[in-house]
Design a protein around this motif. Structure first.
Motif, PDB file in Angstrom:
ATOM      1  N   ALA A 218       0.825  -1.295  -0.078  1.00 32.10           N
ATOM      2  CA  ALA A 218       0.011  -0.152   0.052  1.00 32.10           C
ATOM      3  C   ALA A 218       1.001   1.315   0.062  1.00 32.10           C
ATOM      4  CB  ALA A 218      -1.046  -0.030   1.225  1.00 32.10           C
ATOM      5  N   LEU A 219       1.948   1.173   0.823  1.00 33.23           N
ATOM      6  CA  LEU A 219       2.824   2.450   1.124  1.00 33.23           C
ATOM      7  C   LEU A 219       3.392   2.635  -0.492  1.00 33.23           C
ATOM      8  CD1 LEU A 219       4.479   1.711   4.444  1.00 33.23           C
ATOM      9  CD2 LEU A 219       2.580   3.303   3.977  1.00 33.23           C
ATOM     10  N   ASP A 220       4.224   1.578  -1.104  1.00 33.45           N
ATOM     11  CA  ASP A 220       4.985   1.809  -2.261  1.00 33.45           C
ATOM     12  C   ASP A 220       3.814   1.872  -3.280  1.00 33.45           C
ATOM     13  OD1 ASP A 220       7.155   1.152  -1.156  1.00 33.45           O
ATOM     14  OD2 ASP A 220       7.033  -1.138  -1.889  1.00 33.45           O
ATOM     15  N   LEU A 221       2.633   1.644  -3.421  1.00 34.81           N
ATOM     16  CA  LEU A 221       1.799   2.130  -4.397  1.00 34.81           C
ATOM     17  C   LEU A 221       1.359   3.633  -4.560  1.00 34.81           C
ATOM     18  CD1 LEU A 221      -0.929  -0.893  -4.345  1.00 34.81           C
ATOM     19  CD2 LEU A 221      -0.108   0.057  -6.631  1.00 34.81           C
ATOM     20  N   ALA A 222       0.776   3.861  -2.979  1.00 28.78           N
ATOM     21  CA  ALA A 222       0.777   5.469  -2.875  1.00 28.78           C
ATOM     22  C   ALA A 222       1.620   6.240  -3.182  1.00 28.78           C
ATOM     23  CB  ALA A 222       0.363   5.579  -1.549  1.00 28.78           C
ATOM     24  N   MET A 223       2.788   5.764  -2.933  1.00 29.49           N
ATOM     25  CA  MET A 223       4.125   6.727  -3.433  1.00 29.49           C
ATOM     26  C   MET A 223       4.335   6.801  -5.125  1.00 29.49           C
ATOM     27  SD  MET A 223       6.057   8.232  -1.513  1.00 29.49           S
ATOM     28  CE  MET A 223       7.377   9.208  -1.843  1.00 29.49           C
ATOM     29  N   GLU A 224       4.011   5.573  -5.761  1.00 27.41           N
ATOM     30  CA  GLU A 224       4.222   5.406  -7.012  1.00 27.41           C
ATOM     31  C   GLU A 224       3.013   6.584  -7.678  1.00 27.41           C
ATOM     32  OE1 GLU A 224       4.300   1.795  -9.482  1.00 27.41           O
ATOM     33  OE2 GLU A 224       6.045   1.257  -8.087  1.00 27.41           O
ATOM     34  N   CYS A 225       1.779   6.493  -7.185  1.00 25.60           N
ATOM     35  CA  CYS A 225       0.596   7.405  -7.619  1.00 25.60           C
ATOM     36  C   CYS A 225       1.028   8.879  -7.300  1.00 25.60           C
ATOM     37  CB  CYS A 225      -0.729   6.846  -6.989  1.00 25.60           C
ATOM     38  SG  CYS A 225      -1.237   5.502  -7.497  1.00 25.60           S
ATOM     39  N   ALA A 226       1.330   9.320  -6.166  1.00 26.95           N
ATOM     40  CA  ALA A 226       1.967  10.662  -5.757  1.00 26.95           C
ATOM     41  C   ALA A 226       2.946  11.079  -6.623  1.00 26.95           C
ATOM     42  CB  ALA A 226       2.325  10.517  -4.125  1.00 26.95           C
ATOM     43  N   ASN A 227       3.856  10.219  -6.875  1.00 27.85           N
ATOM     44  CA  ASN A 227       5.041  10.816  -7.779  1.00 27.85           C
ATOM     45  C   ASN A 227       4.375  10.974  -9.378  1.00 27.85           C
ATOM     46  OD1 ASN A 227       7.061  10.772  -6.062  1.00 27.85           O
ATOM     47  ND2 ASN A 227       7.681   8.642  -6.197  1.00 27.85           N
ATOM     48  N   ALA A 228       3.530  10.114  -9.718  1.00 28.52           N
ATOM     49  CA  ALA A 228       2.976  10.396 -11.183  1.00 28.52           C
ATOM     50  C   ALA A 228       2.133  11.280 -11.244  1.00 28.52           C
ATOM     51  CB  ALA A 228       2.118   8.824 -11.500  1.00 28.52           C
ATOM     52  N   GLY A 230       0.825  13.915  -8.487  1.00 29.49           N
ATOM     53  CA  GLY A 230       1.273  15.157  -7.717  1.00 29.49           C
ATOM     54  C   GLY A 230      -0.303  15.498  -6.828  1.00 29.49           C
ATOM     55  N   PRO A 231      -0.412  16.838  -6.327  1.00 25.28           N
ATOM     56  CA  PRO A 231      -1.532  17.138  -5.683  1.00 25.28           C
ATOM     57  C   PRO A 231      -2.534  17.574  -6.471  1.00 25.28           C
ATOM     58  CG  PRO A 231       0.405  18.994  -5.644  1.00 25.28           C
ATOM     59  CD  PRO A 231       0.863  17.844  -6.455  1.00 25.28           C
ATOM     60  N   ASN A 232      -2.530  17.550  -7.764  1.00 21.77           N
ATOM     61  CA  ASN A 232      -3.766  17.785  -8.564  1.00 21.77           C
ATOM     62  C   ASN A 232      -4.869  16.556  -8.710  1.00 21.77           C
ATOM     63  OD1 ASN A 232      -2.794  20.096  -9.397  1.00 21.77           O
ATOM     64  ND2 ASN A 232      -1.535  19.484 -11.096  1.00 21.77           N
ATOM     65  N   LYS A 233      -4.009  15.361  -8.689  1.00 19.57           N
ATOM     66  CA  LYS A 233      -5.087  14.054  -8.548  1.00 19.57           C
ATOM     67  C   LYS A 233      -4.565  13.350  -7.486  1.00 19.57           C
ATOM     68  CE  LYS A 233      -7.746  14.225 -12.452  1.00 19.57           C
ATOM     69  NZ  LYS A 233      -7.658  13.926 -13.589  1.00 19.57           N
ATOM     70  N   PRO A 234      -4.790  13.677  -6.155  1.00 17.88           N
ATOM     71  CA  PRO A 234      -4.056  12.983  -5.196  1.00 17.88           C
ATOM     72  C   PRO A 234      -4.581  11.704  -4.796  1.00 17.88           C
ATOM     73  CG  PRO A 234      -5.689  14.625  -4.150  1.00 17.88           C
ATOM     74  CD  PRO A 234      -5.712  14.667  -5.777  1.00 17.88           C
ATOM     75  N   CYS A 235      -3.506  10.807  -4.410  1.00 12.98           N
ATOM     76  CA  CYS A 235      -4.043   9.433  -3.919  1.00 12.98           C
ATOM     77  C   CYS A 235      -4.249   9.311  -2.428  1.00 12.98           C
ATOM     78  CB  CYS A 235      -2.754   8.529  -4.229  1.00 12.98           C
ATOM     79  SG  CYS A 235      -2.803   7.011  -3.455  1.00 12.98           S
ATOM     80  N   THR A 236      -5.555   8.619  -2.106  1.00 11.68           N
ATOM     81  CA  THR A 236      -6.182   8.495  -0.916  1.00 11.68           C
ATOM     82  C   THR A 236      -5.702   6.905  -0.460  1.00 11.68           C
ATOM     83  OG1 THR A 236      -8.059   9.909  -1.674  1.00 11.68           O
ATOM     84  CG2 THR A 236      -8.268   8.705   0.421  1.00 11.68           C
ATOM     85  N   VAL A 237      -5.085   7.281   0.681  1.00 13.85           N
ATOM     86  CA  VAL A 237      -4.765   5.889   1.188  1.00 13.85           C
ATOM     87  C   VAL A 237      -5.709   5.713   2.593  1.00 13.85           C
ATOM     88  CG1 VAL A 237      -3.057   4.619   2.504  1.00 13.85           C
ATOM     89  CG2 VAL A 237      -2.270   6.155   0.818  1.00 13.85           C
ATOM     90  N   ASP A 335       6.494  13.820   3.173  1.00 17.88           N
ATOM     91  CA  ASP A 335       6.454  14.948   2.552  1.00 17.88           C
ATOM     92  C   ASP A 335       5.292  15.076   1.431  1.00 17.88           C
ATOM     93  OD1 ASP A 335       8.740  15.521   3.775  1.00 17.88           O
ATOM     94  OD2 ASP A 335      10.280  15.375   2.281  1.00 17.88           O
ATOM     95  N   LYS A 336       5.135  13.791   0.669  1.00 22.16           N
ATOM     96  CA  LYS A 336       3.968  14.032  -0.159  1.00 22.16           C
ATOM     97  C   LYS A 336       2.634  14.136   0.463  1.00 22.16           C
ATOM     98  CE  LYS A 336       6.335  12.758  -3.716  1.00 22.16           C
ATOM     99  NZ  LYS A 336       6.584  13.798  -4.944  1.00 22.16           N
ATOM    100  N   VAL A 337       2.589  13.752   1.948  1.00 22.24           N
ATOM    101  CA  VAL A 337       1.218  13.924   2.403  1.00 22.24           C
ATOM    102  C   VAL A 337       1.085  15.561   2.571  1.00 22.24           C
ATOM    103  CG1 VAL A 337       0.366  13.749   4.757  1.00 22.24           C
ATOM    104  CG2 VAL A 337       1.319  11.788   3.721  1.00 22.24           C
TER     105      VAL A 337
END
Length: 520
Positions: A218-228, A230-237, A335-337
Motif C-alpha cells: 500500500a505504501l509503495d503504491l501510494a508513493m508511485e501514484c503521488a509521484n505520477a 502530484g497534488p492535482n489528482k491526489p492518492c487517498t490511502v 513530504d507527499k502528505v
C-alpha cells in the motif's frame, strides 16, 4: 543399493530453491514444480519501486554472499532476482525445475485416513520416508491447463509462499461491493504487480487513485501514484490501523539488530519451553524490553512527524515486530502528505458506491477513478486447497490458531510432507534456508521426529508465545523476536552446536545472521 528417493518441491521462490539445493546435497532427487516461467516467486511480479525491506547481510544464503557490485543496504527487486538466479546457476538447480507446471492436487497413497488417525508417531515411524506410501501429484500445464502425466514421489515440500496467488478481498454487504462502483475499476495489488511497468504507470496516470491498506504494498503504491500525479489528482490511502513503519533501521543511530536480533534481546522475551531461570530473567529484564520498544517508537514518531498527522499507533513497537507488521517507509512519504499528493483516511470499514468509496461517518464519497486493494493474501487457502483429501484439508486449516506446524515446518498428522516459507521472520530467506537444512538432515536420517503428542504440545507452547506478544496480529505466525531460540532448536535436532559465535560477549550481544550458520 537403495533406490534414490524422489522429493517434489512445489514452488521455485526463495524457499523452493533452498529446498532443492539441500535435498540435492543429500543425494536425493529433487523435482521442483513452478507454475510461472521463471524462478524467484514473489520477486517476479513486483512494483517498479519494490526493494528489500531487510538489510542484505540478513537476506542472503549462508554459503553464497551477495556480489561486491551490489552496494545498496536494501537491494532493488531486480538485484534480488539476479542474486537468486546466480544462486540457482551456481548450485546447478535449474536442471531440476519444471517451469509452467502447476500442481492442482496431491494425494497420499498406500494408507487410509482411518489408519493415519491411529498413529502415535509421524507417518507411523517418526521417519521421513516409507517404502509403501507415496504422494501422487496431479500436474497441469500452467499456460493451457492441459493435464500432464501424474508424478509419484516419496516426499513433498510445499514452498507455495504466503504473499501471492490468492488475494484477500474484504467482504461487503450486497450491492456495496466492487460491482456498485460504476465510475472506474477495482484491482487487487496482486493484479497491479502482475502488469508490466509501462502498463501499470499508464493505468495510474492522471487518475484519482484510492489505495486500501497500510502495509508495504500500500505504501509503495501510494508513493508511485503521488509521484505520477502530484497534488492535482491526489492518492487517498484508506487504512484501519496505524503501524510503526520505519524510516530506516538505525533508531537514534542504534542498529535495530542490536535491539532485537541478538541473544540478549531474546533474554527479555518469554520463550516457548523455557525453564524457570529464563522465565525469571525475562520478568526481571522487562523494563529493558519496554525501553527498547520506546527507543524505536520515539525515533519513528519524531523522524516521521507522526503526531502532526495523527498517525501514532496505539500498540507498542514490540507488538509490531513480534507480528512482522513493520514495513520500511518509502523515502519522503510524509513530504507527499504535506504537499497534498497523498491523503490519509482512517476507517474501520468501507463500501463501494457509484462514484467511489463510502466510509463510516461521512456523507460524501471518496470519488475515485481507480481503487487498488492492498489488503493482503490468503496463503493459507493455497496450502489447504492443494490436498484432494478432505481429512488432510481439515488438518491444514488453521482456524483461530497461527499455524499448527512442528518446528513451523511439519504437520504432526500429515506424513512425508513439509511446509517451508509460510511463517514470517525478520528475514524470510534466512529462516527458509535454516528450515531446509533441518529438513534435509531429517530426510537423511540424522534424527527422528518425537511422538505426535509431543509435537502437538510443542506447537501449543509456540502458539501461546505468539498470542502473548503479537496480540491482534497473531495470525501472521512470525518468529522475528525469537529467531535465535528457534534456530537453536533446529541446531540441537541436527546435532550442531547452537552457540555460533566465539566468546561469551560476542555470542550475547552481536546480531546473529545467515553467515553464522555456514557449516556445523
Amino acid at each position: 543399493m537403495m533406490e534414490q528417493k524422489k522429493v517434489a518441491i512445489i514452488g521455485a521462490g526463495v524457499s523452493g530453491l533452498a529446498a532443492c539445493k539441500f535435498t540435492l546435497s543429500k543425494g536425493l532427487i529433487p523435482m521442483v514444480f513452478e507454475a510461472r516461467g521463471d524462478i524467484g516467486g514473489v520477486w517476479t511480479e513486483t512494483l517498479e519501486t519494490t526493494a528489500l525491506q531487510t538489510p542484505k547481510e540478513m537476506f542472503q544464503f549462508s554459503d553464497f554472499p551477495w556480489p561486491k557490485s551490489v552496494t545498496e543496504e536494501f537491494p532493488r527487486y531486480d538485484q534480488v532476482l539476479d542474486y537468486l538466479r546466480s544462486y540457482a546457476q551456481h548450485f546447478g538447480l535449474l536442471n531440476h525445475i519444471r517451469f509452467n507446471s502447476r500442481i492442482v492436487g496431491i494425494d497420499y497413497e498406500g494408507c487410509s485416513d482411518e489408519e493415519m488417525k491411529g498413529w502415535t508417531l509421524w507417518g507411523g515411524s517418526g521417519e521421513a520416508f516409507d517404502e509403501r506410501r507415496k504422494w501422487r501429484l496431479n500436474v497441469v500445464d500452467a499456460r493451457t491447463n492441459i493435464p500432464l502425466q501424474a508424478i509419484v514421489v516419496d516426499f513433498v515440500v510445499l514452498c507455495t509462499g504466503r504473499f501471492c496467488d490468492i488475494p484477500n478481498i474484504p467482504e461487503f454487504p450486497p450491492n456495496e461491493g466492487p460491482e456498485a462502483f460504476k465510475a472506474g475499476q477495482v484491482l487487487h495489488s496482486l493484479q497491479y504487480s502482475a502488469m508490466d511497468f509501462h502498463t501499470a504507470s499508464n493505468l495510474i496516470k492522471d487518475k484519482r487513485v484510492t489505495v486500501v491498506g497500510f502495509q508495504k504494498s500500500a505504501l509503495d503504491l501510494a508513493m508511485e501514484c503521488a509521484n505520477a500525479n502530484g497534488p492535482n489528482k491526489p492518492c487517498t490511502v484508506l487504512y484501519k490501523t496505524e503501524h510503526w513503519n520505519l524510516p530506516n533501521h538505525h533508531p537514534w543511530g542504534i542498529p535495530l539488530s542490536l535491539l532485537y536480533m541478538n541473544r540478549f534481546a531474546e533474554l527479555l522475551i518469554h520463550k516457548p519451553g523455557e525453564g524457570f531461570f529464563l522465565y525469571l530473567l525475562a520478568v526481571l529484564l522487562s523494563p529493558i524490553r519496554w525501553l527498547f520498544s520506546k527507543i524505536v517508537e520515539t525515533y519513528v514518531i519524531r523522524k516521521n512527524r507522526l503526531a502532526k498527522y495523527g498517525m501514532v499507533p496505539s500498540h507498542s513497537f514490540l507488538q509490531s515486530i513480534s507480528a512482522c507488521v513493520i514495513a520500511t517507509l518509502p523515502e519522503k512519504f510524509y513530504d507527499k502528505v504535506d504537499e497534498g499528493s497523498i491523503i490519509l483516511k482512517k476507517s474501520q470499514s468501507f463500501s463501494f458506491c457509484e462514484e467511489g468509496i463510502m466510509i463510516e461517518g461521512e456523507t460524501e464519497p471518496i470519488c475515485s477513478d481507480l481503487v487498488i486493494l492492498a489488503t493482503g493474501y490468503r496463503g493459507d487457502q493455497k496450502l489447504k486447497q492443494i490436498f484432494t483429501s478432505s481429512t488432510l484439508r481439515d488438518y491444514m486449516t488453521f482456524h483461530n490458531s497461527t499455524i499448527s506446524l512442528y518446528r513451523l515446518c511439519v504437520h504432526p498428522r500429515i506424513p512425508q510432507l513439509a511446509v517451508v516459507g509460510f511463517t514470517e521472520s525478520s528475514s524470510n530467506l534466512f529462516t527458509s534456508e535454516m528450515r531446509c537444512r533441518w529438513l534435509a538432515e531429517f530426510m537423511d536420517g540424522t534424527f527422528k521426529l518425537p511422538s505426535i503428542k509431543e509435537m502437538e504440545n510443542d506447537i501449543a507452547k509456540w502458539e501461546k508465545t505468539f498470542k502473548h506478544y503479537s496480540g491482534p496480529f497473531v495470525k501472521r505466525a512470525c518468529i522475528a523476536i525469537l529467531h535465535i531460540w528457534y534456530c537453536d532448536q533446529l541446531c540441537k535436532d541436527i546435532g550442531w552446536n547452537p552457540r555460533r559465535k566465539k566468546g561469551f560477549f560476542a555470542d550475547l550481544f552481536l546480531p546473529y545472521g545467515p553467515l553464522d550458520y555456514v557449516s556445523p
